[in-house]
Design a protein around this motif. Structure first.
Motif, PDB file in Angstrom:
ATOM      1  N   VAL A 165       0.367  -4.603  13.828  1.00 26.94           N
ATOM      2  CA  VAL A 165       1.683  -4.354  13.241  1.00 26.94           C
ATOM      3  C   VAL A 165       2.573  -3.706  14.291  1.00 26.94           C
ATOM      4  O   VAL A 165       2.143  -2.833  15.042  1.00 26.94           O
ATOM      5  N   SER A 166       3.811  -4.139  14.376  1.00 26.37           N
ATOM      6  CA  SER A 166       4.725  -3.633  15.402  1.00 26.37           C
ATOM      7  C   SER A 166       4.958  -2.139  15.237  1.00 26.37           C
ATOM      8  O   SER A 166       4.815  -1.583  14.133  1.00 26.37           O
ATOM      9  N   ASN A 167       5.334  -1.489  16.330  1.00 26.63           N
ATOM     10  CA  ASN A 167       5.564  -0.050  16.311  1.00 26.63           C
ATOM     11  C   ASN A 167       6.666   0.330  15.319  1.00 26.63           C
ATOM     12  O   ASN A 167       6.532   1.303  14.560  1.00 26.63           O
ATOM     13  N   GLU A 168       7.742  -0.447  15.301  1.00 25.91           N
ATOM     14  CA  GLU A 168       8.854  -0.148  14.405  1.00 25.91           C
ATOM     15  C   GLU A 168       8.427  -0.262  12.947  1.00 25.91           C
ATOM     16  O   GLU A 168       8.743   0.601  12.119  1.00 25.91           O
ATOM     17  N   LEU A 169       7.689  -1.318  12.642  1.00 23.75           N
ATOM     18  CA  LEU A 169       7.230  -1.508  11.273  1.00 23.75           C
ATOM     19  C   LEU A 169       6.215  -0.438  10.892  1.00 23.75           C
ATOM     20  O   LEU A 169       6.222   0.068   9.757  1.00 23.75           O
ATOM     21  N   MET A 170       5.347  -0.061  11.836  1.00 24.23           N
ATOM     22  CA  MET A 170       4.361   0.978  11.584  1.00 24.23           C
ATOM     23  C   MET A 170       5.048   2.277  11.169  1.00 24.23           C
ATOM     24  O   MET A 170       4.627   2.952  10.221  1.00 24.23           O
ATOM     25  N   GLU A 171       6.124   2.624  11.858  1.00 17.12           N
ATOM     26  CA  GLU A 171       6.840   3.858  11.537  1.00 17.12           C
ATOM     27  C   GLU A 171       7.501   3.773  10.169  1.00 17.12           C
ATOM     28  O   GLU A 171       7.514   4.756   9.415  1.00 17.12           O
ATOM     29  N   ASP A 172       8.052   2.608   9.837  1.00 17.90           N
ATOM     30  CA  ASP A 172       8.659   2.438   8.515  1.00 17.90           C
ATOM     31  C   ASP A 172       7.611   2.576   7.417  1.00 17.90           C
ATOM     32  O   ASP A 172       7.856   3.203   6.379  1.00 17.90           O
ATOM     33  N   MET A 173       6.442   2.006   7.648  1.00 20.11           N
ATOM     34  CA  MET A 173       5.375   2.073   6.647  1.00 20.11           C
ATOM     35  C   MET A 173       4.813   3.487   6.539  1.00 20.11           C
ATOM     36  O   MET A 173       4.498   3.969   5.439  1.00 20.11           O
ATOM     37  N   LEU A 174       4.697   4.159   7.673  1.00 21.56           N
ATOM     38  CA  LEU A 174       4.156   5.512   7.671  1.00 21.56           C
ATOM     39  C   LEU A 174       5.047   6.458   6.866  1.00 21.56           C
ATOM     40  O   LEU A 174       4.556   7.400   6.234  1.00 21.56           O
ATOM     41  N   ASP A 175       6.345   6.194   6.865  1.00 24.94           N
ATOM     42  CA  ASP A 175       7.273   7.022   6.094  1.00 24.94           C
ATOM     43  C   ASP A 175       7.002   6.954   4.597  1.00 24.94           C
ATOM     44  O   ASP A 175       7.447   7.823   3.835  1.00 24.94           O
ATOM     45  N   CYS A 176       6.297   5.921   4.164  1.00 24.76           N
ATOM     46  CA  CYS A 176       6.009   5.744   2.735  1.00 24.76           C
ATOM     47  C   CYS A 176       4.683   6.376   2.330  1.00 24.76           C
ATOM     48  O   CYS A 176       4.321   6.342   1.152  1.00 24.76           O
ATOM     49  N   PHE A 177       3.963   6.931   3.286  1.00 24.69           N
ATOM     50  CA  PHE A 177       2.697   7.604   2.999  1.00 24.69           C
ATOM     51  C   PHE A 177       2.903   9.111   2.897  1.00 24.69           C
ATOM     52  O   PHE A 177       3.866   9.661   3.430  1.00 24.69           O
ATOM     53  N   ARG A 178       1.966   9.756   2.230  1.00 22.70           N
ATOM     54  CA  ARG A 178       1.910  11.222   2.288  1.00 22.70           C
ATOM     55  C   ARG A 178       0.452  11.636   2.440  1.00 22.70           C
ATOM     56  O   ARG A 178      -0.451  10.958   1.927  1.00 22.70           O
ATOM     57  N   PRO A 179       0.188  12.724   3.143  1.00 22.82           N
ATOM     58  CA  PRO A 179      -1.197  13.150   3.358  1.00 22.82           C
ATOM     59  C   PRO A 179      -1.814  13.722   2.084  1.00 22.82           C
ATOM     60  O   PRO A 179      -1.147  14.391   1.302  1.00 22.82           O
ATOM     61  N   ILE A 180      -3.101  13.436   1.905  1.00 26.35           N
ATOM     62  CA  ILE A 180      -3.864  13.913   0.747  1.00 26.35           C
ATOM     63  C   ILE A 180      -5.215  14.396   1.247  1.00 26.35           C
ATOM     64  O   ILE A 180      -5.796  13.792   2.156  1.00 26.35           O
ATOM     65  N   ALA A 181      -5.726  15.459   0.665  1.00 20.28           N
ATOM     66  CA  ALA A 181      -7.046  15.983   1.027  1.00 20.28           C
ATOM     67  C   ALA A 181      -7.911  16.081  -0.226  1.00 20.28           C
ATOM     68  O   ALA A 181      -7.457  16.583  -1.256  1.00 20.28           O
ATOM     69  N   TRP A 182      -9.144  15.570  -0.126  1.00 19.79           N
ATOM     70  CA  TRP A 182     -10.131  15.716  -1.198  1.00 19.79           C
ATOM     71  C   TRP A 182     -11.335  16.443  -0.636  1.00 19.79           C
ATOM     72  O   TRP A 182     -11.785  16.167   0.472  1.00 19.79           O
ATOM     73  N   ARG A 183     -11.872  17.344  -1.420  1.00 15.71           N
ATOM     74  CA  ARG A 183     -13.046  18.092  -0.993  1.00 15.71           C
ATOM     75  C   ARG A 183     -14.314  17.302  -1.291  1.00 15.71           C
ATOM     76  O   ARG A 183     -14.361  16.453  -2.183  1.00 15.71           O
ATOM     77  N   LYS A 184     -15.346  17.587  -0.520  1.00 17.32           N
ATOM     78  CA  LYS A 184     -16.650  16.952  -0.744  1.00 17.32           C
ATOM     79  C   LYS A 184     -17.087  17.124  -2.196  1.00 17.32           C
ATOM     80  O   LYS A 184     -16.984  18.218  -2.762  1.00 17.32           O
ATOM     81  N   GLY A 185     -17.575  16.041  -2.783  1.00 19.80           N
ATOM     82  CA  GLY A 185     -18.065  16.083  -4.152  1.00 19.80           C
ATOM     83  C   GLY A 185     -17.024  15.780  -5.204  1.00 19.80           C
ATOM     84  O   GLY A 185     -17.372  15.599  -6.381  1.00 19.80           O
ATOM     85  N   VAL A 186     -15.757  15.713  -4.807  1.00 19.37           N
ATOM     86  CA  VAL A 186     -14.693  15.424  -5.776  1.00 19.37           C
ATOM     87  C   VAL A 186     -14.873  14.012  -6.338  1.00 19.37           C
ATOM     88  O   VAL A 186     -15.154  13.066  -5.600  1.00 19.37           O
ATOM     89  N   THR A 187     -14.721  13.890  -7.637  1.00 24.96           N
ATOM     90  CA  THR A 187     -14.753  12.600  -8.326  1.00 24.96           C
ATOM     91  C   THR A 187     -13.372  12.332  -8.911  1.00 24.96           C
ATOM     92  O   THR A 187     -12.813  13.192  -9.598  1.00 24.96           O
ATOM     93  N   ILE A 188     -12.832  11.157  -8.648  1.00 26.83           N
ATOM     94  CA  ILE A 188     -11.471  10.832  -9.059  1.00 26.83           C
ATOM     95  C   ILE A 188     -11.494   9.839 -10.215  1.00 26.83           C
ATOM     96  O   ILE A 188     -12.229   8.853 -10.189  1.00 26.83           O
ATOM     97  N   GLU A 189     -10.690  10.102 -11.228  1.00 27.87           N
ATOM     98  CA  GLU A 189     -10.587   9.188 -12.364  1.00 27.87           C
ATOM     99  C   GLU A 189     -10.029   7.839 -11.908  1.00 27.87           C
ATOM    100  O   GLU A 189      -9.080   7.796 -11.123  1.00 27.87           O
ATOM    101  N   PRO A 190     -10.597   6.737 -12.391  1.00 21.84           N
ATOM    102  CA  PRO A 190     -10.120   5.412 -11.992  1.00 21.84           C
ATOM    103  C   PRO A 190      -8.636   5.191 -12.262  1.00 21.84           C
ATOM    104  O   PRO A 190      -7.980   4.430 -11.550  1.00 21.84           O
ATOM    105  N   SER A 191      -8.086   5.863 -13.280  1.00 19.59           N
ATOM    106  CA  SER A 191      -6.673   5.672 -13.613  1.00 19.59           C
ATOM    107  C   SER A 191      -5.748   6.071 -12.474  1.00 19.59           C
ATOM    108  O   SER A 191      -4.640   5.541 -12.346  1.00 19.59           O
ATOM    109  N   VAL A 192      -6.207   6.988 -11.617  1.00 23.02           N
ATOM    110  CA  VAL A 192      -5.393   7.425 -10.477  1.00 23.02           C
ATOM    111  C   VAL A 192      -5.142   6.268  -9.513  1.00 23.02           C
ATOM    112  O   VAL A 192      -4.086   6.184  -8.869  1.00 23.02           O
ATOM    113  N   LEU A 193      -6.101   5.353  -9.431  1.00 24.99           N
ATOM    114  CA  LEU A 193      -6.015   4.270  -8.460  1.00 24.99           C
ATOM    115  C   LEU A 193      -5.010   3.202  -8.853  1.00 24.99           C
ATOM    116  O   LEU A 193      -4.652   2.363  -8.033  1.00 24.99           O
TER     117      LEU A 193
END
Length: 260
Positions: A31-59
């Motif tokens: 993916v081009s550098n310009e497009l990569m930066e545009d796409m990265l702007d749509c992400f946000r960082p998330i942290a999950w701790r070991k052992g965390v179980t996530i409800e399927p509805s979140v996905l």
């Protein structure tokens, strides 16, 4: 395309790190550098701790890309409490691609094997990328195909192969074909340090059966003798063991559903 509020920007000290990690993912390679930066702007960082179980509805609402750590994707039978592990995913992998495609709740539960650093974006946004960006779509389709092929292999293994063959096939699928430097050994990725119980849930077996078969594979010299770390010593022998069931005469073998 609308962007989510309070997302990262190129002034963040972690921005270049996130960008480099994104570029390593099979979903974003080329993916081009310009497009990569545009796409990265749509992400946000998330942290999950070991052992965390996530409800399927979140996905349903959010697509996740793994930066570091591992997650296992489990299907749990609500009636019995039994479960099977469908995938173990690591850095560069994304989930849940099924919910991303159809926008419906997918009965798969992510469980953090270790602390996870993720990037998350709305499934609506990522779904738009598939239509707007051919470079991303070109990567996504083979990635989806690989996940589907893994599911196909799992179903075939459960229905057609005995337990030790299923175990050998599982290890083989995760074995890196390039040997370790200066060693006649081949590393195993993602599942190398899982417990015998976790491995059992990946092949539809029991902890006791997996323990017995691992001991057998180590005795044959196929695996390293280290009891808590999977390393392949004899790759060709492992390949032969993974296909062993094909050469068995079914008249002399018990049903795979009964043989452990």
């Amino acid at each position: 395309m609308d962007k989510e509020p309070d997302l990262m920007n190129n002034n963040s000290p972690l921005y270049l790190h996130y960008k480099s990690q994104l570029a390593k993912s099979p979903l974003f390679q080329g993916v081009s550098n310009e497009l990569m930066e545009d796409m990265l702007d749509c992400f946000r960082p998330i942290a999950w701790r070991k052992g965390v179980t996530i409800e399927p509805s979140v996905l349903v609402d959010r697509f996740h890309l793994i930066l570091s750590g591992r997650v296992k994707m489990e299907h749990i039978d609500a009636a019995t409490g039994n479960w099977v592990t469908l995938f173990v995913l690591g850095p560069g992998d994304g989930f849940d691609v099924i919910a991303l495609l159809d926008g419906k709740k997918h009965e798969v539960t992510p469980v953090a094997i270790e602390d996870l650093q993720l990037l998350g974006a709305s499934t609506e946004t990522v779904r738009e990328w598939l239509s707007l960006y051919p470079a991303f779509n070109k990567n996504f389709l083979p990635y989806l195909g690989e996940r589907m092929r893994e599911m196909e292999n799992l179903v075939a293994d459960l229905g057609l192969k005995d337990t030790i063959t299923r175990l050998a096939h599982l290890i083989l699928r995760h074995t890196i074909s390039d040997p370790l430097p200066d060693k006649e050994a081949y590393p195993v990725k993602l599942i190398h340090d899982l417990t015998n119980e976790s491995l059992a849930h990946m092949i539809g077996s029991t902890r006791q059966a997996v323990n017995r078969h691992l001991q057998e594979l180590r005795k044959k010299g196929i695996l390293d003798k280290h009891p808590r770390h999977l390393i392949v010593r004899e790759l060709e022998a492992l390949k032969k063991q993974a296909d062993l069931f094909l050469y068995h005469n079914p008249k002399h073998e018990p049903s795979s559903s009964h043989k452990l």
